[in-house]
Design a protein around this motif. Structure first.
Motif, PDB file in Angstrom:
ATOM      1  N   MET A 119      52.706  69.208  38.266  1.00 34.51           N
ATOM      2  CA  MET A 119      53.612  69.380  39.394  1.00 34.51           C
ATOM      3  C   MET A 119      53.266  70.637  40.165  1.00 34.51           C
ATOM      4  SD  MET A 119      57.079  70.315  37.304  1.00 34.51           S
ATOM      5  CE  MET A 119      57.538  71.988  36.872  1.00 34.51           C
ATOM      6  N   GLY A 120      53.765  70.699  41.388  1.00 32.70           N
ATOM      7  CA  GLY A 120      53.447  71.861  42.199  1.00 32.70           C
ATOM      8  C   GLY A 120      54.097  71.815  43.566  1.00 32.70           C
ATOM      9  N   ASP A 121      53.693  72.765  44.395  1.00 29.53           N
ATOM     10  CA  ASP A 121      54.133  72.838  45.777  1.00 29.53           C
ATOM     11  C   ASP A 121      53.033  73.516  46.577  1.00 29.53           C
ATOM     12  OD1 ASP A 121      54.373  75.541  45.119  1.00 29.53           O
ATOM     13  OD2 ASP A 121      56.548  75.517  45.011  1.00 29.53           O
ATOM     14  N   GLU A 122      53.360  73.989  47.776  1.00 32.67           N
ATOM     15  CA  GLU A 122      52.335  74.598  48.620  1.00 32.67           C
ATOM     16  C   GLU A 122      51.851  75.941  48.081  1.00 32.67           C
ATOM     17  OE1 GLU A 122      56.273  76.148  49.767  1.00 32.67           O
ATOM     18  OE2 GLU A 122      55.456  74.115  49.454  1.00 32.67           O
ATOM     19  N   ARG A 123      52.582  76.524  47.130  1.00 30.67           N
ATOM     20  CA  ARG A 123      52.220  77.833  46.599  1.00 30.67           C
ATOM     21  C   ARG A 123      51.328  77.765  45.369  1.00 30.67           C
ATOM     22  NH1 ARG A 123      58.079  80.212  45.853  1.00 30.67           N
ATOM     23  NH2 ARG A 123      56.945  81.797  44.644  1.00 30.67           N
ATOM     24  N   SER A 124      51.606  76.832  44.463  1.00 31.36           N
ATOM     25  CA  SER A 124      50.843  76.740  43.220  1.00 31.36           C
ATOM     26  C   SER A 124      51.120  75.408  42.540  1.00 31.36           C
ATOM     27  CB  SER A 124      51.205  77.897  42.274  1.00 31.36           C
ATOM     28  OG  SER A 124      52.566  77.802  41.878  1.00 31.36           O
ATOM     29  N   GLU A 125      50.419  75.166  41.433  1.00 28.37           N
ATOM     30  CA  GLU A 125      50.657  73.974  40.637  1.00 28.37           C
ATOM     31  C   GLU A 125      50.562  74.309  39.161  1.00 28.37           C
ATOM     32  OE1 GLU A 125      46.836  71.283  40.531  1.00 28.37           O
ATOM     33  OE2 GLU A 125      47.189  71.967  42.599  1.00 28.37           O
ATOM     34  N   MET A 126      51.072  73.406  38.323  1.00 31.97           N
ATOM     35  CA  MET A 126      51.130  73.638  36.888  1.00 31.97           C
ATOM     36  C   MET A 126      50.998  72.317  36.161  1.00 31.97           C
ATOM     37  SD  MET A 126      54.348  75.104  34.640  1.00 31.97           S
ATOM     38  CE  MET A 126      55.116  73.480  34.599  1.00 31.97           C
ATOM     39  N   GLU A 127      50.402  72.349  34.981  1.00 30.70           N
ATOM     40  CA  GLU A 127      50.266  71.148  34.164  1.00 30.70           C
ATOM     41  C   GLU A 127      50.611  71.485  32.720  1.00 30.70           C
ATOM     42  OE1 GLU A 127      47.168  67.658  34.518  1.00 30.70           O
ATOM     43  OE2 GLU A 127      46.310  69.290  33.323  1.00 30.70           O
ATOM     44  N   LEU A 128      51.464  70.664  32.120  1.00 34.83           N
ATOM     45  CA  LEU A 128      51.792  70.868  30.709  1.00 34.83           C
ATOM     46  C   LEU A 128      51.835  69.539  29.991  1.00 34.83           C
ATOM     47  CD1 LEU A 128      54.950  69.950  30.040  1.00 34.83           C
ATOM     48  CD2 LEU A 128      55.500  72.133  31.058  1.00 34.83           C
ATOM     49  N   VAL A 129      51.698  69.609  28.675  1.00 33.16           N
ATOM     50  CA  VAL A 129      51.819  68.436  27.814  1.00 33.16           C
ATOM     51  C   VAL A 129      52.936  68.698  26.825  1.00 33.16           C
ATOM     52  CG1 VAL A 129      50.687  66.949  26.126  1.00 33.16           C
ATOM     53  CG2 VAL A 129      49.370  67.890  28.033  1.00 33.16           C
ATOM     54  N   GLY A 130      53.868  67.750  26.731  1.00 35.27           N
ATOM     55  CA  GLY A 130      54.983  67.881  25.802  1.00 35.27           C
ATOM     56  C   GLY A 130      55.112  66.649  24.928  1.00 35.27           C
ATOM     57  N   ILE A 131      55.671  66.830  23.745  1.00 36.83           N
ATOM     58  CA  ILE A 131      55.956  65.711  22.851  1.00 36.83           C
ATOM     59  C   ILE A 131      57.422  65.767  22.439  1.00 36.83           C
ATOM     60  CG2 ILE A 131      53.587  65.509  22.001  1.00 36.83           C
ATOM     61  CD1 ILE A 131      54.406  67.020  19.491  1.00 36.83           C
TER      62      ILE A 131
END
Length: 220
Positions: free
Chosen positions: A111-123
């Motif tokens: 997920m992200g926006d015009e400023r930055s993005e992030m990726e995570l994995v959850g269980i």
């Protein structure tokens, strides 16, 4: 997985139908929101295993988006979370992945926006219990059960000791701590769970330490 009490098996107060597929999914989304520090403008949700096969019937899709909207597991708005998010101009996509993962209830959130993005994995382990096992390519183990801070830093001698000493100076007890890095001498990540919430003033002190790049708080 060992449970501490019967409530870990029954699960938290929640919008149903499933503690693992709904409450756990909502908690993963909420941790993602906390780590990103704000509401994103777009979200790509990659579902694996049981999540991919049953997410519509078990409400995993609305639960994840509800968490990203910062709704608690018992918030009735979760039912309409996708509609609410779209009304707020959030672009959402779901992907059913066929790859086999170590745990059947696995989700990758990008997920992200015009400023930055992030990726995570959850269980989602069961009973509403979760673990975040990857963040922006760093392996970690974050339960979301306790107040925690994530410290991005340059992999340099003394950096971990400096952070631990500052927390000790403020009499903050570390319950769990681990460090992940991709390359020697490059960017690394400390995950520190503590027994009580950390004041913003202490976070500001941490950010001023040598070789610290960013500090993010996750509130219990």
């Amino acid at each position: 997985m060992k449970y501490k009490s019967v409530f870990d098996i029954i699960g938290p107060i929640m919008i149903g139908p499933s503690s693992s597929h709904t409450a756990g999914a909502a908690r993963i989304g909420k941790v993602a929101r906390s780590l990103f520090r704000r509401q994103p403008s777009w979200v790509n949700v990659h579902l694996f295993g049981s999540f991919a096969k049953t997410y519509k019937g078990h409400g995993t899709d609305v639960a994840i988006i509800g968490g990203i909207l910062d709704f608690d597991t018992d918030d009735e708005r979760i039912i309409d979370s996708i509609k609410i998010a779209e009304q707020q101009n959030m672009n959402i996509q779901f992907f059913e992945e066929e790859a086999v993962t170590d745990h059947p209830n696995t989700v990758r959130i990008h997920m992200g926006d015009e400023r930055s993005e992030m990726e995570l994995v959850g269980i989602s382990i069961g009973g509403g219990t979760i673990e975040i096992i990857e963040l922006n390519g760093f392996e970690l183990k974050l339960s979301g059960e306790h107040p925690a801070i994530l410290v991005e830093h340059t992999d340099r001698f003394g950096c971990i000791a400096n952070v631990a000493n500052l927390l000790a100076k403020h009499e903050l007890n570390i319950g769990h701590m681990e460090v992940s890095r991709k390359e020697v001498g490059k960017k690394a990540l400390m995950i520190i769970e503590v027994d009580e919430n950390i004041d913003d003033e202490i976070l500001a002190e941490l950010e001023k330490l040598p070789n610290i790049l960013a500090v993010t708080k996750i509130v219990d």
